[in-house]
Write an enzyme that holds these catalytic residues in place. Structure first.
Site, PDB file in Angstrom:
ATOM      1  N   GLY A  97       1.995   6.119  -2.980  1.00 60.22           N
ATOM      2  CA  GLY A  97       2.961   7.049  -3.546  1.00 60.22           C
ATOM      3  C   GLY A  97       2.756   7.243  -5.038  1.00 60.22           C
ATOM      4  CB  ILE A 103      -0.943   0.004   1.219  1.00 67.18           C
ATOM      5  CG1 ILE A 103      -1.719  -1.320   1.278  1.00 67.18           C
ATOM      6  CG2 ILE A 103      -1.919   1.164   1.133  1.00 67.18           C
ATOM      7  CD1 ILE A 103      -2.465  -1.648   0.013  1.00 67.18           C
ATOM      8  CG  ASP A 104       3.823   1.961   2.940  1.00 63.78           C
ATOM      9  OD1 ASP A 104       2.700   1.531   3.246  1.00 63.78           O
ATOM     10  OD2 ASP A 104       4.682   2.270   3.770  1.00 63.78           O
ATOM     11  N   PRO A 105       3.916   1.960  -1.613  1.00 64.32           N
ATOM     12  CG  PRO A 105       4.718   0.069  -2.706  1.00 64.32           C
ATOM     13  CD  PRO A 105       4.412   0.591  -1.348  1.00 64.32           C
TER      14      PRO A 105
END
Length: 250
Positions: free
Chosen positions: A12, A7-9
């Site tokens: 982003g 979910i982080d990338p």
């Protein structure tokens, strides 16, 4: 877990697109705006087909193992090979690929079952098909099976352990693993770049700097401070020099 917090990338990536939109808006209107991006809402994008199935058919997604939920691909899975904990991944999409797969494995009798003649029918009988495919892979070395199927134009890959990744011929040929010497940690093997460009090669890897290693470089060369100013800052505890201060950026 794959080891990556997906979910982080993804968030982003969404943010990058949103920023471009905001910059275009600024160029057109001369005005900026506040941006608010939700990680949870980004995460929901991962289950798009399940949401569509629920809204249209009222079905709640259940575990499907390695079967592909978004593309029409069968067989599609991770199959046990000869040996202890040895596996291969195989994906067969079109009917042409199915014929190539059957030919590569010697056209066993079950490959002529009319339930598997067409992709739609194979999708309806994936569980039975997976068992038959694994009956074949169980007798195969994973590397030999991979090369056999790839030669037939099929998507197949041996599942590698961490140790096998370090000795993988493909990664070695690509120069993926980088070995360097750290003054305190010794010899280290690091993950290299994920790409290769003809005109702009990736920079050479360097070990992480030691604490205070580049004090002289930063304060003297970059900031233009004199030796006396840096010495005073060190004496007053404003700047840490450590025992390895190196004006030549070792």
């Amino acid at each position: 877990r794959s080891g990556v917090d997906h979910i982080d990338p993804v968030t982003g990536t969404h943010m990058a697109g949103i920023l471009i939109g905001a910059l275009l808006h600024r160029d057109k209107t001369g005005e900026g705006q506040q941006i608010n991006v939700s990680m949870m809402e980004s995460a929901v994008n991962f289950v798009g087909p399940a949401i569509l199935d629920y809204t249209i058919n009222g079905r709640v997604l259940a575990p499907k193992g390695n079967q592909h939920l978004q593309e029409a691909t069968a067989p599609h899975g991770c199959y046990r090979c000869r040996g202890e904990d040895e596996w291969i991944t195989i994906a067969v999409g079109s009917d042409e690929e199915w014929k190539a797969f059957c030919g590569a494995i010697g056209n066993p009798s079950w490959s002529k079952d009319n339930r598997f003649d067409y992709l739609y029918s194979r999708l309806q009988h994936q569980d039975e098909l997976d068992k038959l495919v694994e009956d074949w892979t169980r007798e195969q070395d994973k590397y030999e099976a991979m090369h056999l199927l790839q030669k037939a134009g099929l998507a197949a890959g041996a599942v590698l352990s961490i140790a096998e990744l370090f000795s993988d011929p493909h990664l070695k040929q690509r120069g993926f693993w980088q070995t360097l010497e750290h003054p305190e940690a010794g010899t280290m093997t690091l993950v290299g770049t994920r790409y290769q460009m003809s005109d702009t090669p990736a920079p050479a890897f360097r070990p992480a700097p030691l604490f205070g290693q580049h004090t002289d470089y930063v304060f003297k060369e970059l900031l233009g401070m004199s030796d006396e100013e840096v010495a005073t800052a060190i004496q007053e505890g404003v700047v840490y020099a450590g025992e390895v201060a190196d004006p030549k950026r070792s």
